[in-house]
Design a protein around this motif. Structure first.
Motif, PDB file in Angstrom:
ATOM      1  N   LEU A 119      16.267  10.189   1.998  1.00  0.00           N
ATOM      2  CA  LEU A 119      17.249   9.545   3.490  1.00  0.00           C
ATOM      3  C   LEU A 119      16.798   9.500   4.763  1.00  0.00           C
ATOM      4  CD1 LEU A 119      20.505  11.339   1.179  1.00  0.00           C
ATOM      5  CD2 LEU A 119      20.011   8.919   1.977  1.00  0.00           C
ATOM      6  N   ILE A 120      16.395  10.699   5.315  1.00  0.00           N
ATOM      7  CA  ILE A 120      16.514  10.545   6.209  1.00  0.00           C
ATOM      8  C   ILE A 120      14.993  10.021   6.608  1.00  0.00           C
ATOM      9  CG2 ILE A 120      15.354  12.695   7.863  1.00  0.00           C
ATOM     10  CD1 ILE A 120      17.651  14.817   7.767  1.00  0.00           C
ATOM     11  N   LEU A 121      14.021  10.176   5.863  1.00  0.00           N
ATOM     12  CA  LEU A 121      12.445   9.544   6.333  1.00  0.00           C
ATOM     13  C   LEU A 121      12.660   7.897   5.994  1.00  0.00           C
ATOM     14  CD1 LEU A 121       9.864  11.529   3.523  1.00  0.00           C
ATOM     15  CD2 LEU A 121      10.504  11.067   6.950  1.00  0.00           C
ATOM     16  N   MET A 122      13.535   7.683   5.105  1.00  0.00           N
ATOM     17  CA  MET A 122      14.380   6.181   4.791  1.00  0.00           C
ATOM     18  C   MET A 122      15.261   5.630   5.835  1.00  0.00           C
ATOM     19  SD  MET A 122      16.599   3.975   4.326  1.00  0.00           S
ATOM     20  CE  MET A 122      18.334   4.448   3.684  1.00  0.00           C
ATOM     21  N   ALA A 123      15.970   6.152   6.501  1.00  0.00           N
ATOM     22  CA  ALA A 123      16.065   5.565   7.762  1.00  0.00           C
ATOM     23  C   ALA A 123      15.502   5.536   9.007  1.00  0.00           C
ATOM     24  CB  ALA A 123      17.337   6.989   8.390  1.00  0.00           C
ATOM     25  N   LEU A 124      14.441   6.987   9.559  1.00  0.00           N
ATOM     26  CA  LEU A 124      13.524   6.577  10.576  1.00  0.00           C
ATOM     27  C   LEU A 124      12.218   5.089   9.577  1.00  0.00           C
ATOM     28  CD1 LEU A 124      12.938  10.236  11.194  1.00  0.00           C
ATOM     29  CD2 LEU A 124      14.288   9.146  12.249  1.00  0.00           C
ATOM     30  N   LEU A 125      12.143   5.243   8.873  1.00  0.00           N
ATOM     31  CA  LEU A 125      11.780   3.814   8.468  1.00  0.00           C
ATOM     32  C   LEU A 125      12.053   2.254   8.783  1.00  0.00           C
ATOM     33  CD1 LEU A 125       9.762   4.847   5.023  1.00  0.00           C
ATOM     34  CD2 LEU A 125       8.129   5.136   7.176  1.00  0.00           C
ATOM     35  N   THR A 126      13.306   2.744   8.255  1.00  0.00           N
ATOM     36  CA  THR A 126      13.823   1.533   8.998  1.00  0.00           C
ATOM     37  C   THR A 126      14.324   1.373  10.194  1.00  0.00           C
ATOM     38  OG1 THR A 126      15.755   1.713   7.192  1.00  0.00           O
ATOM     39  CG2 THR A 126      16.412   0.385   9.148  1.00  0.00           C
ATOM     40  N   LYS A 127      14.755   2.702  11.331  1.00  0.00           N
ATOM     41  CA  LYS A 127      14.128   3.048  12.891  1.00  0.00           C
ATOM     42  C   LYS A 127      13.501   1.704  13.362  1.00  0.00           C
ATOM     43  CE  LYS A 127      17.579   3.977  15.364  1.00  0.00           C
ATOM     44  NZ  LYS A 127      18.389   2.983  15.807  1.00  0.00           N
ATOM     45  N   GLY A 128      12.014   2.956  13.210  1.00  0.00           N
ATOM     46  CA  GLY A 128      10.567   2.875  13.354  1.00  0.00           C
ATOM     47  C   GLY A 128      10.131   1.472  13.167  1.00  0.00           C
ATOM     48  N   GLY A 129      10.654   0.795  11.912  1.00  0.00           N
ATOM     49  CA  GLY A 129      10.115  -0.528  11.815  1.00  0.00           C
ATOM     50  C   GLY A 129       8.921  -0.485  10.968  1.00  0.00           C
ATOM     51  N   ILE A 130       8.608   0.353   9.665  1.00  0.00           N
ATOM     52  CA  ILE A 130       7.684   0.884   9.143  1.00  0.00           C
ATOM     53  C   ILE A 130       8.101  -0.168   7.224  1.00  0.00           C
ATOM     54  CG2 ILE A 130       6.712   2.496   7.737  1.00  0.00           C
ATOM     55  CD1 ILE A 130       6.184   2.410  10.926  1.00  0.00           C
ATOM     56  N   PHE A 131       6.748  -0.640   7.636  1.00  0.00           N
ATOM     57  CA  PHE A 131       6.751  -0.873   6.047  1.00  0.00           C
ATOM     58  C   PHE A 131       7.680  -2.165   4.995  1.00  0.00           C
ATOM     59  CE2 PHE A 131       6.234  -0.764   0.827  1.00  0.00           C
ATOM     60  CZ  PHE A 131       5.256  -1.490   1.538  1.00  0.00           C
ATOM     61  N   VAL A 132       8.454  -2.568   3.906  1.00  0.00           N
ATOM     62  CA  VAL A 132       9.529  -3.270   3.989  1.00  0.00           C
ATOM     63  C   VAL A 132      10.386  -2.828   4.398  1.00  0.00           C
ATOM     64  CG1 VAL A 132       8.604  -4.230   2.105  1.00  0.00           C
ATOM     65  CG2 VAL A 132       9.729  -1.909   2.274  1.00  0.00           C
ATOM     66  N   SER A 133      10.807  -2.201   5.115  1.00  0.00           N
ATOM     67  CA  SER A 133      11.768  -1.571   5.918  1.00  0.00           C
ATOM     68  C   SER A 133      11.836  -2.512   7.383  1.00  0.00           C
ATOM     69  CB  SER A 133      12.035  -0.373   5.615  1.00  0.00           C
ATOM     70  OG  SER A 133      12.677   0.295   4.854  1.00  0.00           O
TER      71      SER A 133
ATOM     72  N   GLY B  83       1.607   4.739   6.477  1.00  0.00           N
ATOM     73  CA  GLY B  83       0.731   3.936   7.180  1.00  0.00           C
ATOM     74  C   GLY B  83       0.408   2.961   7.070  1.00  0.00           C
ATOM     75  N   VAL B  84      -0.333   2.724   6.378  1.00  0.00           N
ATOM     76  CA  VAL B  84      -1.340   2.065   5.614  1.00  0.00           C
ATOM     77  C   VAL B  84      -1.024   0.555   4.753  1.00  0.00           C
ATOM     78  CG1 VAL B  84      -3.058   1.570   3.870  1.00  0.00           C
ATOM     79  CG2 VAL B  84      -3.355   3.817   4.894  1.00  0.00           C
ATOM     80  N   ALA B  85       0.683   1.575   3.833  1.00  0.00           N
ATOM     81  CA  ALA B  85       0.620   0.440   3.489  1.00  0.00           C
ATOM     82  C   ALA B  85       0.931  -0.957   4.739  1.00  0.00           C
ATOM     83  CB  ALA B  85       1.909   0.320   2.956  1.00  0.00           C
ATOM     84  N   THR B  86       1.497  -0.974   5.761  1.00  0.00           N
ATOM     85  CA  THR B  86       2.615  -0.924   6.987  1.00  0.00           C
ATOM     86  C   THR B  86       1.463  -1.770   7.486  1.00  0.00           C
ATOM     87  OG1 THR B  86       3.988   0.821   7.171  1.00  0.00           O
ATOM     88  CG2 THR B  86       3.812  -0.256   9.077  1.00  0.00           C
TER      89      THR B  86
ATOM     90  N   SER C  55       2.246  -4.141  11.786  1.00  0.00           N
ATOM     91  CA  SER C  55       1.462  -3.486  11.534  1.00  0.00           C
ATOM     92  C   SER C  55       0.584  -2.647  12.776  1.00  0.00           C
ATOM     93  CB  SER C  55      -0.263  -4.931  11.940  1.00  0.00           C
ATOM     94  OG  SER C  55      -1.558  -4.461  12.183  1.00  0.00           O
ATOM     95  N   GLN C  56       0.484  -2.491  13.607  1.00  0.00           N
ATOM     96  CA  GLN C  56       0.216  -1.219  14.906  1.00  0.00           C
ATOM     97  C   GLN C  56       0.824   0.136  14.936  1.00  0.00           C
ATOM     98  OE1 GLN C  56      -2.486  -2.086  16.779  1.00  0.00           O
ATOM     99  NE2 GLN C  56      -3.012  -3.718  15.196  1.00  0.00           N
ATOM    100  N   LEU C  57       2.012  -0.471  13.851  1.00  0.00           N
ATOM    101  CA  LEU C  57       3.201   1.161  14.423  1.00  0.00           C
ATOM    102  C   LEU C  57       2.252   1.778  12.803  1.00  0.00           C
ATOM    103  CD1 LEU C  57       6.532  -0.508  14.550  1.00  0.00           C
ATOM    104  CD2 LEU C  57       5.544   1.152  15.852  1.00  0.00           C
ATOM    105  N   GLY C  58       2.042   0.838  11.803  1.00  0.00           N
ATOM    106  CA  GLY C  58       1.409   1.900  10.986  1.00  0.00           C
ATOM    107  C   GLY C  58       0.331   2.410  10.511  1.00  0.00           C
TER     108      GLY C  58
END
Lengths: 111, 485
Positions: free
Chosen positions: B189-203, B252-255, B279-282
């Motif tokens: 749950l925590i990682l998903m929220a941070l991925l969304t906040k940070g703008g990573i991959f499909v999130s 990171g790679v996927a993003t 892409s750079q955030l990845g």
């Protein structure tokens, strides 16, 4: 049992956010979801007991854990202010999009 | 150092909310804060040991500041200063400066907090102030994009809270270390929220539309600093709890690959930049240990690019190919683009070399591919025609504020080279030039057939929300099978 109800509230709220078309309904669904999260914090706090943790009382056991309650108080305030902000935004948006249907708005402002 | 830290955290908020009382000094007061942050970052750099602070007692706020934080704080400070200089002569009201300072302060807070709840508060404040800044022009379009952003970020943060309370139930503490040993759904749950906040991959697919619609200085601020606020905790997790490192790297790679694909397909100059940010955030995530320098290099170059593109009267690349732009605008565009592509003499070169060196074999291959793609993306901008000498009448004069801001950002990008001088060896130089050359070749080949079309579906509001549910399941599986064995 209580846990199941709480998680059901969170999930129902989440599905409401996804499936409701109207923007105001989405915000209400988000409120339902955050109510579920708050209830979960209260439930975790009640794990050690339900008595209010006040120093003056002389009963030795059964106190609720004050930390999650203190934390969720912050989260309630934040959630409430975000909702206020969103509703103001929606009010402004409603002037030109009276139906407030997300898909229509999205279509209009894409690109 | 403790007092310095507390003062530094509190001052942006204090000054920010004092600005309405002293409207005439708003800009000067605002300028003081990034300078103060630069001083703090310098102090952190010169400390040998990380700073570990526990305010109040065991349930209080935990802070942890080290060199990684210093890099991010420096990035945030320079980008904020550049945005401020850019809008110095503009028609912005004091409200704008208040928000800018609060945003600066809360982004700084995410870089040093070490417990889940301080992080939650900081991220929520970041979300709210970003909403206000995006919605500042008060057109319907920016309002909708801002609402969308706030909605997505708040739903993500609700999931985060559920994760946080699950961690608390296991360890009676909100410290980051508690992710270890908590049931698998809590980290998911925590990682998903941070991925969304940070703008990573499909999130992170909310990011292109948001950055495209926002004003250019806000896009600069978002790409340069705000999105890094979501990425930073992920880096911290990967460094503190090594079992999460493979997950973070995989994302990171996927993003990096996804962002480059989107950027290659984009036809709007600002959208190209926004997708490239994705892409750079990845790139930041694939090598957490050296991400600090990369964040600085990217933040400086990307902010300069956004500010420059904001000056163009139109952003459609096909139109821009028809009418030459003034060289004064083309030059920063090229410098910024070259830095992100990793060209020598600019900070991007050292950062990219450092990151590529830190990778394992399969990630190295994917990231070299992404580097070629990045060079191809920026070849799009660099190859735009330009004209020097006398200004053509159809183009507005380049304002002084923009020139100063670009000078700060690009000067910083050149000066930051000193951080990794070892990169200037024969093999590494040749590798960088080959990667860029390959990218330009790809661009030359791709340009002929009509650009590839990507479906707009995944960027729709409902799909972004639904994507959170899907990512939650994927992350649950990853945490379950990769780190708890």
């Amino acid at each position: 049992m209580l846990h199941a109800c709480v998680y059901a509230t969170i999930l129902l709220g989440f599905f409401g956010i996804i499936f409701k078309e109207n923007l105001v309904m989405k915000i209400i669904a988000m409120d339902v979801m955050s109510t579920g999260v708050i209830a979960l914090f209260v439930l975790v706090a009640a794990r050690t007991g339900v008595r209010t943790p006040i120093v003056a009382g002389l009963v030795e056991e059964g106190y609720a854990d004050p930390v999650p309650q203190a934390v969720i108080l912050t989260a309630i305030v934040i959630g409430f202010s975000i909702q206020a902000l969103m509703l103001v935004g929606v009010m402004k948006l409603a002037r030109d999009n009276p139906t407030l249907e997300t898909s229509a708005i999205e279509e209009e402002y894409r690109r | 150092m403790t007092e310095f830290t507390i003062l530094w955290i509190a001052l942006p908020l204090f000054i920010g909310f004092s600005i309405p009382l002293l409207p005439s000094a708003a800009r000067l007061l605002t300028l003081g804060i990034p300078l103060f942050s630069v001083a703090y970052a310098t102090a952190l750099f010169s400390r040998p040991a990380p700073l570990d602070l526990r305010l109040l007692d065991s349930f209080g706020v935990a802070l942890w500041a080290d060199q990684l934080s210093a890099w991010f704080i420096l990035t945030n400070a320079l980008v904020t200063a550049a945005v401020l200089i850019y809008s110095w002569d503009g028609p912005k009201t004091k409200f704008f400066y208040t928000q800018l300072l609060v945003l600066h302060g809360s982004v700084n807070a995410t870089f040093i907090c070490a417990d889940l709840i301080s992080l939650y508060v900081a991220l929520e404040v970041v979300g709210m102030t970003t909403f206000l800044l995006i919605a500042y022009p008060r057109t319907d379009r920016t309002l909708w994009v801002a609402l969308r952003y706030l909605f997505i970020s708040n739903v993500a943060m609700l999931f985060y809270l559920v994760g946080a309370v699950l961690v608390y139930r296991t360890h009676q503490s909100f410290a980051f270390e508690g992710l270890r040993g908590a049931p698998a759904e809590a980290p998911a749950l925590i990682l998903m929220a941070l991925l969304t906040k940070g703008g990573i991959f499909v999130s992170g697919l909310w990011l292109p539309a948001t950055n495209t619609a926002a004003e250019s200085q806000i896009s600069a601020m978002m790409s340069g600093a705000v999105e890094k606020a979501g990425v930073f905790p992920l880096l911290r997790f990967a460094l503190v709890l090594e079992e999460f490192e493979p997950i973070v790297q995989a994302f990171g790679v996927a993003t990096a690959v996804l962002g480059v694909t989107y950027a290659l397909a984009a036809t709007d100059a600002k959208r190209v930049l926004a997708c490239s940010t994705l892409s750079q955030l990845g790139w930041l995530l694939v090598a957490p240990a050296v991400a600090g320098f990369y964040a600085l290099a990217h933040g400086l170059a990307k902010a300069a690019l956004f500010l420059t593109v904001g000056q163009l009267p139109q952003r459609d690349l096909a139109t821009l190919r028809q009418q030459p732009m003034p060289t004064a605008l083309w030059l920063p565009l090229t410098l910024g683009g070259l830095s992100i592509s990793g060209a020598p003499l600019l900070a991007g070169f050292g950062a990219k070399t450092l990151t590529l060196e830190a990778l394992g074999p399969w990630q190295g291959m994917a990231m070299n591919g992404a580097a070629v793609g990045t060079a191809a993306v920026y070849a799009k901008l660099i190859s735009l025609p330009h004209r020097g000498g006398a200004q053509t009448s159809s183009w507005p004069q380049v304002p002084l504020g923009l020139g100063l801001a670009l000078g700060l950002l690009l000067g910083g990008a050149i000066a930051a080279n000193v951080a990794y001088l070892d990169a200037y060896s024969g093999a590494k130089l040749i590798k960088a030039l080959v990667l860029i050359g390959a990218g330009w070749l790809v661009y030359a080949l791709l340009r002929r057939p009509a650009a590839l079309e990507l479906p707009a579906g995944p960027e729709a509001f409902e799909h972004l929300l639904g994507g959170m549910g899907v990512m939650l399941i994927v992350l649950f599986w990853m945490v379950w099978s990769w780190s708890i064995t």
